[in-house]
Design a protein around this motif. Structure first.
Motif, mmCIF file in Angstrom:
data_model
loop_
_atom_site.group_PDB
_atom_site.id
_atom_site.type_symbol
_atom_site.label_atom_id
_atom_site.label_comp_id
_atom_site.label_asym_id
_atom_site.label_seq_id
_atom_site.Cartn_x
_atom_site.Cartn_y
_atom_site.Cartn_z
ATOM 1 N N THR A 163 43.929 59.914 -9.782
ATOM 2 C CA THR A 163 43.342 61.181 -9.342
ATOM 3 C C THR A 163 43.531 61.310 -7.839
ATOM 4 O O THR A 163 42.958 60.535 -7.069
ATOM 5 C CB THR A 163 41.847 61.219 -9.707
ATOM 6 N N PHE A 164 44.326 62.290 -7.439
ATOM 7 C CA PHE A 164 44.697 62.448 -6.028
ATOM 8 C C PHE A 164 44.159 63.772 -5.514
ATOM 9 O O PHE A 164 44.466 64.838 -6.047
ATOM 10 C CB PHE A 164 46.217 62.357 -5.878
ATOM 11 N N TRP A 165 43.347 63.696 -4.463
ATOM 12 C CA TRP A 165 42.655 64.864 -3.948
ATOM 13 C C TRP A 165 43.528 65.588 -2.930
ATOM 14 O O TRP A 165 43.253 65.595 -1.721
ATOM 15 C CB TRP A 165 41.291 64.455 -3.399
ATOM 16 N N SER A 166 44.556 66.183 -3.431
ATOM 17 C CA SER A 166 45.526 66.956 -2.669
ATOM 18 C C SER A 166 46.089 68.010 -3.622
ATOM 19 O O SER A 166 46.142 67.775 -4.836
ATOM 20 C CB SER A 166 46.670 66.062 -2.172
ATOM 21 N N PRO A 167 46.510 69.179 -3.087
ATOM 22 C CA PRO A 167 46.745 69.552 -1.690
ATOM 23 C C PRO A 167 45.575 70.314 -1.052
ATOM 24 O O PRO A 167 44.643 70.725 -1.736
ATOM 25 C CB PRO A 167 47.946 70.486 -1.822
ATOM 26 N N ASN A 168 45.673 70.497 0.261
ATOM 27 C CA ASN A 168 44.763 71.341 1.026
ATOM 28 C C ASN A 168 45.352 72.751 1.028
ATOM 29 O O ASN A 168 46.434 72.963 1.573
ATOM 30 C CB ASN A 168 44.638 70.807 2.456
ATOM 31 N N VAL A 169 44.645 73.715 0.443
ATOM 32 C CA VAL A 169 45.176 75.073 0.338
ATOM 33 C C VAL A 169 44.318 76.080 1.094
ATOM 34 O O VAL A 169 44.344 77.278 0.796
ATOM 35 C CB VAL A 169 45.364 75.504 -1.134
ATOM 36 N N ASN A 170 43.555 75.597 2.071
ATOM 37 C CA ASN A 170 42.821 76.530 2.927
ATOM 38 C C ASN A 170 43.776 77.334 3.786
ATOM 39 O O ASN A 170 44.873 76.875 4.132
ATOM 40 C CB ASN A 170 41.849 75.769 3.835
ATOM 41 N N ILE A 171 43.370 78.545 4.134
ATOM 42 C CA ILE A 171 44.180 79.408 4.991
ATOM 43 C C ILE A 171 44.039 78.958 6.449
ATOM 44 O O ILE A 171 42.925 78.703 6.924
ATOM 45 C CB ILE A 171 43.742 80.879 4.838
ATOM 46 N N PHE A 172 45.156 78.869 7.154
ATOM 47 C CA PHE A 172 45.166 78.494 8.579
ATOM 48 C C PHE A 172 44.795 79.749 9.376
ATOM 49 O O PHE A 172 45.627 80.409 9.963
ATOM 50 C CB PHE A 172 46.564 77.994 8.948
ATOM 51 N N ARG A 173 43.501 80.023 9.394
ATOM 52 C CA ARG A 173 42.974 81.285 9.910
ATOM 53 C C ARG A 173 42.938 81.333 11.432
ATOM 54 O O ARG A 173 43.187 82.371 12.048
ATOM 55 C CB ARG A 173 41.569 81.488 9.341
ATOM 56 N N ASP A 174 42.587 80.223 12.064
ATOM 57 C CA ASP A 174 42.418 80.169 13.518
ATOM 58 C C ASP A 174 43.335 79.104 14.100
ATOM 59 O O ASP A 174 43.379 77.980 13.585
ATOM 60 C CB ASP A 174 40.960 79.864 13.863
#
Length: 779
Positions: A163-174
């Protein structure tokens, strides 16, 4: 992911207590790393397990899960609510650590993965922000497949979990966000396409039973999470105030794509609150959206210590037991770390949560492990069971890491075609800068141990005689050794300066304070350029962008390359581009703003759209119309490409029902769902745009074709929005046709002020580069 205050307090224990704790963990909680791994339901080694239904691979998955849950005591069930799951020896189930990471290669950040003599390292690909700059969906998936192969290989010898806790899909907002480097950038379409492709690569179900997984991916951090530590605003207590329009238009689409299109096995809720509620305790966000609307087939996990944080830092609950109960009842299945396991029994005894809720949570966890084959015994002679150390750090895998870096590198300036450098004309090369001989800097955060490193200096020196001066002892560069650097530059035929940042400036728990090159780097760069007798190439290694207007306008600085954090083969890829062995094709996945932007925009303002009444300028290329240093999608090549429109409709008529109110009155928009979405464009809700793309230059190259739309100015719609992109490779004078399929109701709709999707009526502008085409949508 990260550590809460409680974890940091634990790390501050006395040395005696720490040694005692380590001793206790060693005897009571075995690591995944062991010379002879123990596998659940290993009937060959323990025939008595054959009588357990959950070990019977002939039964349906749900029946196996039900059988297992029914055999557990309440105490044993609670042991499966935390990331360090207790084993149940009487049932032949070994301990399992859920926390492994694979952001851009198998990482040892989580406690579930270890490197050893058997597998001393794994392929370290470029940090995600650079891979995203390739705009190559097939590359995203190819990297995921290699990473999951290496992960499975390590699991088979007891060195990793599944179980791999990836990917990071947050928006690069700032642009100041320290974790922007982990993301695919600022655009929801790119981020969604990256997420789906990488998840499919990791889970790799193609050709196999779709209910079987190679490894289980996890999309994080859900949701509206992008402030870590800015001016003493901490992610643990930050309340992201987000309107519904921005939520559905910007922050949620990548997560929805992960679940609906990528069939991801897990979603991780974030530390922060959204509109007053911790995300890990919000039933609307978890049970309502992820599992209800999107139909997650998997488990929901908290960021590490998030349940603890909602009690100790956010004071959202009065007791630890309430925090555990609220999160479980909201839909959380697994708590990263131990807090839930410590307090769940008391929560049950207090009547705050019942055993049924615990059964539901662990059933989701067990169902995921079943899909991974965790309960199928020894993986030998099963799918992926033949993988082992021989499949990690292969020549092919390392070459893919080099190719990924090459494809992502962005050429931002190239005055008088000064690049590529000619190895026959340039006899001496000066290599200068605090990142010129970088190793660990190249791999960014959430890294593992690379197979090997090739630094920029080593890569360049393989091609041409190179002399090196750091100029600065580190990226912070309080003092610059100008004399040595200038003397070297003045005596060399060309200069490459490798500047930028590292994890001391930007990373998890560390946001930037400005957009300038750190320390004395600007002075070093300017002074070296003044005395250089040949081309001056600025190479920027970073996750985020900079205000480098001074370099953009300095005629002595002839070329600028952004190389992100390029991974283990970064030095080779940089040299490949500088000496022309690879024609650069990367394009920026985020806006590079001037310093004046961040001086008037607090990170804590989550609004995407501008506000004229306050002077708030808005965020990302979709809503910000102000000055930029470099724009989203910028990037040039050593050749030139032209576009010509071949096919696109000028009119789309939506056929509304006779009773629809917009048939009798003027409407600005109509809902993006309904019979008219099945009846558009001669019985279909989509059409195609065909473009001729030609390489008009004198060398082979790759090119990303972007299709943008500018919708009518209603519902505070974006200035423009990326509909799709395709990457093509063309030889000299070669041409190709690129086809985009556009769904009227999905692609040409906008989110209105209350979060509903609407098809704006009137003129839409489709554009590719300077090519523009008007499309009218009417009823």
């Amino acid at each position: 992911m990260g550590y809460s205050r409680q974890t940091r307090r634990n790390r501050a224990l006395s040395s005696v207590s720490t040694l005692l704790l380590c001793f206790l963990l060693c005897i009571s909680e075995p690591s995944n790393a062991q010379s002879s791994p123990v596998f659940a339901c290993d009937i060959t080694g323990n025939p008595s397990l054959a009588g357990f239904g959950f070990c019977n691979t002939e039964l349906k998955a749900e029946d196996r899960v039900t059988d297992l849950v029914g055999r557990l005591t309440l105490e044993e069930k609670i042991g499966f609510l935390g990331s360090r799951a207790n084993g149940v020896s009487r049932l032949g189930i070994p301990p399992y650590n859920w926390w492994s990471e694979a952001l851009h290669g198998v990482s040892d950040v989580g406690h579930g993965t270890n490197f050893s003599g058997q597998v001393p390292g794994a392929t370290s690909f470029p940090q995600v922000i650079l891979t995203a700059a390739s705009f190559n969906v097939s590359l995203f998936e190819a990297i995921g497949k290699v990473v999951s192969t290496e992960a499975r290989a390590m699991y088979n010898v007891g060195l990793a979990g599944l179980t791999f806790w990836s990917p990071n899909v947050n928006i690069f907002r700032d642009p100041r966000w320290g974790r922007g480097q982990e993301t695919p950038g600022e655009d929801p379409t790119l981020t969604s396409k990256y997420a789906v492709a990488y998840v499919k690569g990791l889970q790799d179900t193609e050709g196999e039973d779709p209910n079987r997984l190679k490894v289980a991916a996890c999309c994080k951090h859900y949701t509206a999470y992008d402030v870590d530590n800015w001016q003493n605003v901490q992610r643990y207590t930050f309340d992201a105030v987000v309107n519904q329009q921005d939520m559905d238009d910007t922050f949620q689409p990548p997560f929805k794509s992960c679940v609906v299109d990528g069939n991801v096995a897990s979603v991780m809720c974030s530390y922060n609150k959204v509109n007053g509620k911790p995300t890990c305790a919000d039933p609307d966000l978890l049970s309502g959206v992820i599992r209800g609307q999107w139909k997650l087939n998997g488990y929901i996990v908290s960021d590490c210590d998030s349940v603890d944080v909602m009690y100790t830092s956010q004071h959202y609950t009065k007791t630890p037991e309430e925090a555990v109960a609220k999160s479980l009842l909201a839909g959380l299945d697994l708590n990263c770390d131990h807090f839930t396991g410590q307090h769940a029994m008391e929560a049950v005894k207090a009547g705050l949560v019942n055993e049924t809720a615990i059964d539901k949570a662990i059933s989701n966890n067990f169902a995921t492990l079943l899909r991974l084959g965790f309960f199928d015994g020894d993986p030998k002679n099963k799918p992926y069971g033949d993988l082992g150390p021989k499949d990690v750090c292969t020549v092919e895998n390392q070459e893919l890491a080099r190719e990924a870096a090459r494809q992502g590198i962005v050429l931002l300036k190239n005055s008088a075609a000064s690049l590529p450098l000619s190895s026959s004309a340039i006899k001496t090369l000066a290599v200068i800068g605090p990142n010129a001989n970088a190793t660990t800097t190249m791999i960014g955060n959430y890294h593992g141990i690379p197979c090997k490193y090739t630094t920029p200096l080593q890569g360049l020196a393989e091609t041409i005689s190179s002399r090196y001066e750091p100029g600065c002892s580190n990226v912070a560069c309080a003092e610059a050794d100008l004399d040595s650097a200038m003397a070297l530059a003045a005596s060399s035929d060309a200069v490459v300066l490798v500047m930028g940042e590292n994890l001391s400036i930007e990373q998890e728990s560390l946001d930037r304070v400005d957009l300038f090159l750190p320390g004395k780097q600007q002075e070093l760069l300017t002074q070296v350029a003044k005395v250089a007798k040949g081309p001056v190439v600025l190479v920027i290694m970073s996750g985020g962008g900079f205000d480098i207007t001074f370099a953009k306008n300095d005629d002595k600085i002839t070329s600028i390359l952004w190389v992100g954090y390029p991974g283990e083969a970064g030095g080779l890829a940089i040299a490949d581009v500088i000496f022309g062995r690879h024609n650069p094709s990367g394009q920026l996945p985020m806006t590079w703003y001037p310093q004046s932007y961040v001086e008037k925009v607090p990170m804590t303002n989550m609004n995407m759209r501008p506000d004229e009444s306050t002077g708030y300028p808005g965020r990302t290329y979709r809503f910000y119309a102000g000055e930029t240093v470099y724009a989203f999608g910028d990037g040039i090549s050593y050749t030139q490409f032209t576009h010509r429109l071949i096919k696109a409709p000028g009119l789309v008529s939506l056929r509304l029902d006779q009773s629809h109110p917009c048939r009798s009155s003027e409407c600005q928009s109509v809902d993006s769902i309904g019979p008219h979405c099945e009846n558009a464009v001669k019985g279909r809700s989509d059409f195609e745009v065909h473009l001729n793309v030609r390489n008009a230059g004198d060398r082979e190259g790759s090119h990303t074709v972007f299709l943008f739309t500018t919708p009518p100015a209603i519902h505070r719609s974006p200035i423009k929005h990326l509909l799709g992109f395709e990457k093509v490779r063309l030889g000299k004078n070669e041409e190709a046709v690129v086809r985009f399929k556009v769904d009227v109701c999905q692609d040409l709709s906008v989110v209105d002020e209350i979060g509903k999707r609407k098809i704006a009526l009137g003129q839409h502008l489709l554009h590719v580069g300077s090519l523009k085409h008007t499309l009218n949508i009417r009823v």
